[in-house]
Design a protein around this motif. Structure first.
Motif, PDB file in Angstrom:
ATOM      1  N   ALA C  64       0.842  -1.194   0.000  1.00  0.00           N
ATOM      2  CA  ALA C  64       0.000   0.000   0.000  1.00  0.00           C
ATOM      3  C   ALA C  64       0.878   1.245   0.000  1.00  0.00           C
ATOM      4  N   GLY C  65       1.894   1.232   0.857  1.00  0.00           N
ATOM      5  CA  GLY C  65       2.797   2.377   0.899  1.00  0.00           C
ATOM      6  C   GLY C  65       3.493   2.588  -0.426  1.00  0.00           C
ATOM      7  N   LEU C  66       3.943   1.494  -1.019  1.00  0.00           N
ATOM      8  CA  LEU C  66       4.657   1.610  -2.287  1.00  0.00           C
ATOM      9  C   LEU C  66       3.722   2.049  -3.410  1.00  0.00           C
ATOM     10  N   THR C  67       2.488   1.568  -3.369  1.00  0.00           N
ATOM     11  CA  THR C  67       1.509   2.008  -4.368  1.00  0.00           C
ATOM     12  C   THR C  67       1.308   3.501  -4.276  1.00  0.00           C
ATOM     13  N   LEU C  68       1.234   3.994  -3.059  1.00  0.00           N
ATOM     14  CA  LEU C  68       1.064   5.426  -2.889  1.00  0.00           C
ATOM     15  C   LEU C  68       2.253   6.175  -3.468  1.00  0.00           C
ATOM     16  N   LEU C  69       3.437   5.686  -3.164  1.00  0.00           N
ATOM     17  CA  LEU C  69       4.632   6.404  -3.592  1.00  0.00           C
ATOM     18  C   LEU C  69       4.848   6.316  -5.099  1.00  0.00           C
ATOM     19  N   THR C  70       4.719   5.102  -5.622  1.00  0.00           N
ATOM     20  CA  THR C  70       5.063   4.889  -7.024  1.00  0.00           C
ATOM     21  C   THR C  70       3.875   5.103  -7.947  1.00  0.00           C
ATOM     22  N   GLY C  71       2.741   4.483  -7.578  1.00  0.00           N
ATOM     23  CA  GLY C  71       1.612   4.580  -8.475  1.00  0.00           C
ATOM     24  C   GLY C  71       0.954   5.942  -8.438  1.00  0.00           C
ATOM     25  N   ILE C  72       0.795   6.461  -7.262  1.00  0.00           N
ATOM     26  CA  ILE C  72      -0.003   7.668  -7.144  1.00  0.00           C
ATOM     27  C   ILE C  72       0.856   8.916  -7.142  1.00  0.00           C
ATOM     28  N   ASN C  73       2.041   8.819  -6.570  1.00  0.00           N
ATOM     29  CA  ASN C  73       2.885  10.006  -6.559  1.00  0.00           C
ATOM     30  C   ASN C  73       3.958   9.952  -7.639  1.00  0.00           C
ATOM     31  N   GLY C  74       4.082   8.795  -8.300  1.00  0.00           N
ATOM     32  CA  GLY C  74       4.973   8.705  -9.437  1.00  0.00           C
ATOM     33  C   GLY C  74       6.449   8.639  -9.117  1.00  0.00           C
ATOM     34  N   GLN C  75       6.813   8.379  -7.877  1.00  0.00           N
ATOM     35  CA  GLN C  75       8.232   8.254  -7.562  1.00  0.00           C
ATOM     36  C   GLN C  75       8.567   6.774  -7.474  1.00  0.00           C
ATOM     37  N   ILE C  76       9.342   6.324  -8.426  1.00  0.00           N
ATOM     38  CA  ILE C  76       9.627   4.896  -8.402  1.00  0.00           C
ATOM     39  C   ILE C  76      10.688   4.590  -7.357  1.00  0.00           C
ATOM     40  N   SER C  77      10.366   3.673  -6.474  1.00  0.00           N
ATOM     41  CA  SER C  77      11.286   3.392  -5.379  1.00  0.00           C
ATOM     42  C   SER C  77      11.570   1.914  -5.285  1.00  0.00           C
ATOM     43  N   LEU C  78      12.861   1.576  -5.207  1.00  0.00           N
ATOM     44  CA  LEU C  78      13.219   0.192  -4.962  1.00  0.00           C
ATOM     45  C   LEU C  78      13.705   0.009  -3.555  1.00  0.00           C
ATOM     46  N   TYR C 262      10.423  -7.902  -5.430  1.00  0.00           N
ATOM     47  CA  TYR C 262       9.127  -8.573  -5.261  1.00  0.00           C
ATOM     48  C   TYR C 262       8.046  -7.549  -4.944  1.00  0.00           C
ATOM     49  N   LEU C 263       8.377  -6.597  -4.083  1.00  0.00           N
ATOM     50  CA  LEU C 263       7.380  -5.601  -3.711  1.00  0.00           C
ATOM     51  C   LEU C 263       6.999  -4.763  -4.918  1.00  0.00           C
ATOM     52  N   LEU C 264       8.001  -4.397  -5.706  1.00  0.00           N
ATOM     53  CA  LEU C 264       7.698  -3.646  -6.921  1.00  0.00           C
ATOM     54  C   LEU C 264       6.808  -4.468  -7.832  1.00  0.00           C
ATOM     55  N   ALA C 265       7.141  -5.753  -7.935  1.00  0.00           N
ATOM     56  CA  ALA C 265       6.314  -6.633  -8.766  1.00  0.00           C
ATOM     57  C   ALA C 265       4.899  -6.701  -8.214  1.00  0.00           C
ATOM     58  N   GLN C 358      -7.717   1.046 -19.637  1.00  0.00           N
ATOM     59  CA  GLN C 358      -7.181   2.202 -18.939  1.00  0.00           C
ATOM     60  C   GLN C 358      -5.870   1.859 -18.281  1.00  0.00           C
ATOM     61  N   GLU C 359      -4.841   2.531 -18.718  1.00  0.00           N
ATOM     62  CA  GLU C 359      -3.614   2.387 -17.952  1.00  0.00           C
ATOM     63  C   GLU C 359      -3.676   3.392 -16.825  1.00  0.00           C
ATOM     64  N   PRO C 360      -3.533   2.918 -15.594  1.00  0.00           N
ATOM     65  CA  PRO C 360      -3.580   3.898 -14.510  1.00  0.00           C
ATOM     66  C   PRO C 360      -2.486   4.925 -14.741  1.00  0.00           C
ATOM     67  N   PRO C 361      -2.809   6.153 -14.521  1.00  0.00           N
ATOM     68  CA  PRO C 361      -1.860   7.223 -14.853  1.00  0.00           C
ATOM     69  C   PRO C 361      -0.463   6.964 -14.336  1.00  0.00           C
ATOM     70  N   GLY C 362      -0.351   6.233 -13.242  1.00  0.00           N
ATOM     71  CA  GLY C 362       0.971   6.003 -12.675  1.00  0.00           C
ATOM     72  C   GLY C 362       1.929   5.324 -13.628  1.00  0.00           C
ATOM     73  N   SER C 363       1.408   4.518 -14.512  1.00  0.00           N
ATOM     74  CA  SER C 363       2.327   3.801 -15.387  1.00  0.00           C
ATOM     75  C   SER C 363       2.484   4.479 -16.728  1.00  0.00           C
ATOM     76  N   ASN C 364       1.992   5.672 -16.842  1.00  0.00           N
ATOM     77  CA  ASN C 364       2.048   6.289 -18.163  1.00  0.00           C
ATOM     78  C   ASN C 364       2.566   7.716 -18.126  1.00  0.00           C
ATOM     79  N   ILE C 365       3.494   7.925 -17.251  1.00  0.00           N
ATOM     80  CA  ILE C 365       4.017   9.276 -17.132  1.00  0.00           C
ATOM     81  C   ILE C 365       4.670   9.658 -18.443  1.00  0.00           C
ATOM     82  N   ASN C 366       4.164  10.697 -19.053  1.00  0.00           N
ATOM     83  CA  ASN C 366       4.689  11.024 -20.367  1.00  0.00           C
ATOM     84  C   ASN C 366       5.900  11.933 -20.338  1.00  0.00           C
ATOM     85  N   SER C 367       6.017  12.695 -19.260  1.00  0.00           N
ATOM     86  CA  SER C 367       7.147  13.615 -19.257  1.00  0.00           C
ATOM     87  C   SER C 367       8.439  12.852 -19.038  1.00  0.00           C
TER      88      SER C 367
END
Lengths: 237, 292, 383
Positions: C64-78, C262-265, C358-367
């Protein structure tokens, strides 16, 4: 007599229609000016001819071939050269390297120097700085380099996107003169996109005015230049 | 004092190795705006293959050449299969794909060869030598490392600056669209870029493995250090890769020598953070393009 | 006229059961219902399955935390694995050196992880895309390493013991622990769900979609990014602490690089923008390496090497294939299927429009956001 034939060209970016049913022809030895306001679709037109964008509908015919479905690489090898908006001169390379890049696909090693020298004859200011990096050039010199680079491969069709942008009037005038002479001497088909309609019309034989993606006028350049209502309405002067 | 000298010399050697990894990352990033996080794992697999070749009776140099060739092929194939299809999609995709590929390769290596450590030989003696009357901790092997990496860089320099192929590759890296308009075939050059980058990674791996022993994970930290070097030097600058690599190698050698070996990765993190605070784009960042 | 009436009636129809309108109450209702359901579930399951259910719970927290960070806030974290280690070792140290209750121990573990997230998150605001990923990769690799350096404090290879708490004597310890973990998961999900619906959630998304536009709209972009980082690391820390209790012992081997991947996956599989998707991801993270991979290996009579590595291979493959084929994850795919099914059964012209995948916006950052390099890239291409 070579001709570039555009017929019913329609281009969309997603839901936005950039060009709709654009039709006109450009003849060899003539400059065809493409005019219109910002966002009218002029750049899209050139990018479609070169193959960077594929049209939804319509054809682009040149020299017996249909270009609209070809890749950029093939279109370039058919003799189409595009001088893009903003010049796209490669700053990190020298003038010489920029020019040599343009010659690579067409000429063998021993021929390249000769054709590059021709460009220097055409644009003497470039020769002075040939070993300098392109980011040291002035706006006018960058434009010369961009055009020279496009000419190195001896194209038959030359597309220019707003070459006068950001240039002083006197520089623009000289550039246009060179273009005009070149078009006639080499029997080029030149499609000149410009917002600076006045300077474009001064060297063009034909004029196409585009508004909101559609052709509104397609006529002799003199006729367009002489029609003050039209000029007011679409060209702003 | 002697200790400091030894540590520093060791740092130079490891810094060169890190530079090679960074160079591979920079090559790919410059051309395609993608960081290949699987770089280390790809080099690891190739090292295992080289190991197998060695044990078929080849000598060190034959194995090295074979490994470089395999690296070229591996890089090209990876770009063709994994990256070309998503080249134009968001960068997030490429990051996740290369990470997925990283652990996929580590899993494959583990499944085939297991996690027992293997010893990969060094072509030269690894013990320090006597110069004058003093013992210097810079072995013939260390000299070989420096020579090998400098040779790699020289080859790259010649390729990029003096050949037409290099001219095209630079054009593709700096201005891909303008290059296309000049008739340059962009896609094969990107593949070539990945091939060269993979080879750089393989060389780095072969230089590291005599001292760190061959396991599926041995390139993990090296990748991290290579990345650190690239951040410090500038992710789009080959010169930055060399300088960044040396800075990283030396810093980590000092951290390892004076604070403890297990703190080196955190040292790398600290280096990244410091570099970001002082000069976020790296020491040798590319000059911004001039408009009009 | 009729065609208009049907959708209007559908909008105003009274379902037999209405959820409260307010997000907080709605989430709480869901949580209470889920809690009751899970209570009965754990009673019905065996002790080992309870143990696994608990694992699913804490992985869901991390995801959930990682989804918030990566999916919703767009910061990819390993770095999630690293922050889990922080939480776990904090708990372990507290357990070893104090005799405090579980609740304050968990709270402190979360607090320490939040602070660690802040320390990493602040310089990370200068990074985007692969730079950020690389830096967090360093965290994932480096933090567990630290524990190797200070063997006396961190217990070296053996690590520190962190036994699960003992509950009332008539309840299995596995079940008791599972309840604690599930309760934590429900609390976290309710809190995050509310956070996402609030002003913060909008800020997170705005920053992900376009940083410049967000800052022009008055959002403090760096602060938003750091907050997202800290929330995410706090979740990871809590998950790590709960993992420590499940495992009974805490050492650096519990937190390899593979864990972060694994968490990223898990996030990718669940659907990078979806909070409910974390359950899918957590189930896969728990069951794939242990049950499914092993069964698969046994079915093919694979040797022990393959069997031990099959999970990693599958995860890696899944990540690669997913990003190439279905970036929206399972939740996204389900939504797409649900949309198709609804369209099929409805004769309503409105719902019959096919919804694009629909690709959730998190995976389609165009910039092409890379620190330092990107703006020049666009400039150079002769824009």
């Amino acid at each position: 007599m070579a001709v570039l034939d555009i017929e019913d060209l329609s281009v969309s970016y997603g839901a936005v229609n950039a060009l709709t049913d654009v039709t006109f022809s450009a003849q060899e030895g003539e400059v065809t000016a493409v005019l219109g306001a910002n966002g009218a679709g002029k750049t899209t037109l050139l990018r479609t001819i070169t193959g960077l964008v594929h049209p939804r509908k319509g054809t682009i015919r040149y020299d017996g071939e249909q270009l609209e479905k070809m890749s950029v690489e093939r279109i370039v090898r058919h003799g189409v050269s595009h001088v893009p908006e903003g010049r796209a001169v490669i700053d990190e390379m020298t003038i010489d390297e920029n020019l040599r890049l343009g010659a690579l696909w067409r000429f063998a090693r021993n021929e390249r120097s000769a054709v590059i020298e021709e460009i220097y004859e055409l644009f003497p200011p470039l020769e002075l700085r040939r070993r300098q990096h392109a980011n040291t050039l002035s706006g006018g010199e960058r434009q010369m380099l961009s055009i020279g680079r496009a000419l190195v491969a001896r194209p038959k069709v030359l597309l220019l996107d707003e070459p006068s942008l950001g240039l002083a009037p006197i520089v623009t005038a000289r550039l246009m003169a060179v273009l005009r002479d070149l078009t006639v001497a080499s029997k080029l088909i030149v499609v000149l996109v410009e917002q600076n309609a006045r300077s474009a019309l001064s060297i063009a034989q034909r004029a196409v005015v585009i508004n909101l993606g559609r052709v509104v006028v397609c006529d002799d350049a003199d006729a367009v230049a002489g029609d003050s209502d039209l000029r007011h309405h679409y060209l702003g002067y | 004092m002697q200790f400091f000298l030894n540590i520093t010399l060791g740092g130079i050697a490891s810094g060169m190795i890190v530079s090679a990894v960074a160079l591979g990352l920079v090559l790919i990033f410059r051309a395609t705006n993608i960081v290949n996080f699987a770089q280390g794992a790809m080099a690891m697999i190739t090292t295992y293959i080289a190991y197998a070749i060695l044990h078929q009776g080849a000598n060190y140099w034959e194995a090295l050449l074979a490994a470089l060739a395999v690296g070229l092929l591996f890089g090209a194939t990876t770009q063709y299969v994994l990256i070309r299809p998503i080249q134009n999609k968001s960068p997030l995709n490429a990051i996740i794909i290369t990470f997925g590929f990283l652990i996929f390769l580590e899993g494959i290596a583990g499944a085939i060869w297991g996690s027992t450590t293997r010893v990969y030989p060094a072509p030269f003696s690894e013990s320090g030598q006597k110069i004058g009357g003093t013992q210097i901790a810079f072995s013939p092997f260390d000299v070989y490392i420096v020579v090998a990496v400098l040779t790699l860089m020289a080859v790259m320099l010649v390729l990029f600056r003096a050949t037409n192929l290099g001219l095209r590759m630079r054009a593709v890296a700096f201005a891909p669209e303008a290059a296309r308009l000049l008739g340059v075939r962009v896609k094969p050059l990107l593949t070539l870029g990945w091939a060269l980058a993979a080879s750089a990674g393989v060389l780095a791996a072969l230089l590291v493995v005599p001292t760190s022993s061959l396991t599926p994970n041995f390139m993990d930290v090296i990748l991290v250090y290579g990345f650190t070097a690239a951040v410090v030097g500038g992710l789009d600058s080959p010169v930055g890769a060399l300088v960044g690599g040396l800075i990283t190698g030396l810093s980590l050698a000092w951290v390892g020598g004076y604070l403890g070996g297990s703190l080196e990765p955190m040292g790398a993190l600290a280096l990244v953070i410091i570099s970001l605070m002082i000069r976020p784009e790296g020491i040798f960042a590319r000059p911004p393009a001039r408009r009009v | 006229m009729d065609a208009l009436k049907r959708p209007v009636r559908a909008l105003t129809a009274q379902p037999w059961f209405r959820l409260p309108r307010q997000p907080m109450l709605r989430h709480l209702t869901f949580a209470v219902l889920a809690g009751v359901g899970l209570y009965f579930l754990t009673n019905w399951l065996s002790a080992f399955n309870d143990y696994q259910a608990g694992q699913v719970a804490f992985y869901a927290i991390a995801l959930a935390g990682l989804t918030l960070l990566t999916g919703i806030n767009g910061q990819i974290s390993l770095g999630s694995g690293g922050f889990m280690a922080v939480g776990a070792f904090t708990l372990a140290l507290l357990y070893t050196h104090t005799n405090w209750n579980l609740v304050p121990e968990l709270a402190i573990a979360v607090a320490v992880s939040v602070v660690a997230g802040g320390i990493i998150g602040i310089p990370a605001t200068r990074l985007r895309g692969p730079y950020l990923a690389g830096m967090t990769l360093t965290v994932a690799l480096g933090l567990p390493y630290v524990t190797n350096q200070y063997n006396s404090i961190f217990g070296g290879d053996q690590g520190l013991t962190t036994p699960p708490p003992t509950g009332p004597s008539d309840i299995n310890p596995e079940q008791w622990l599972a309840w604690i973990q599930l309760l934590c998961a429900l609390i976290v999900l309710v809190l995050l769900g509310n956070l996402l619906r609030s002003r913060f959630g909008r800020s997170f998304r705005a920053v992900r979609d376009d940083e410049i536009a967000a800052s022009l709209a008055g959002i403090n972009v760096p602060r938003t990014k750091v907050i997202a980082f800290m929330v995410s690391s706090g979740c990871a820390g809590l998950a790590g602490a709960l993992l420590a209790l499940s495992a009974g012992v805490t050492n650096s081997a519990e937190f390899p690089l593979a864990l972060s991947i694994y968490l990223l996956a898990g996030v990718v599989l669940g659907g990078t923008g979806s909070l409910m998707g974390v359950w899918w991801g957590a189930i896969i993270v728990v069951y794939l390496p242990n049950e499914w991979a092993r069964s698969l290996a046994n079915a093919f009579h694979a040797n022990s090497l393959v069997s031990a590595n099959l999970a990693i291979i599958i995860f890696g493959l899944v990540l690669v294939v997913m990003m190439m084929v279905a970036p929206a994850g399972i939740q996204g795919a389900l939504r797409w299927v649900a949309g198709k099914v609804a369209a099929y059964f409805s004769s309503d012209p409105v719902t019959n429009m096919t919804l694009p995948l629909q690709e959730p916006p998190g995976s389609n950052i165009n910039s092409p956001d890379i620190a330092g390099g990107s703006v020049t890239e666009t400039e150079k291409q002769g824009v």
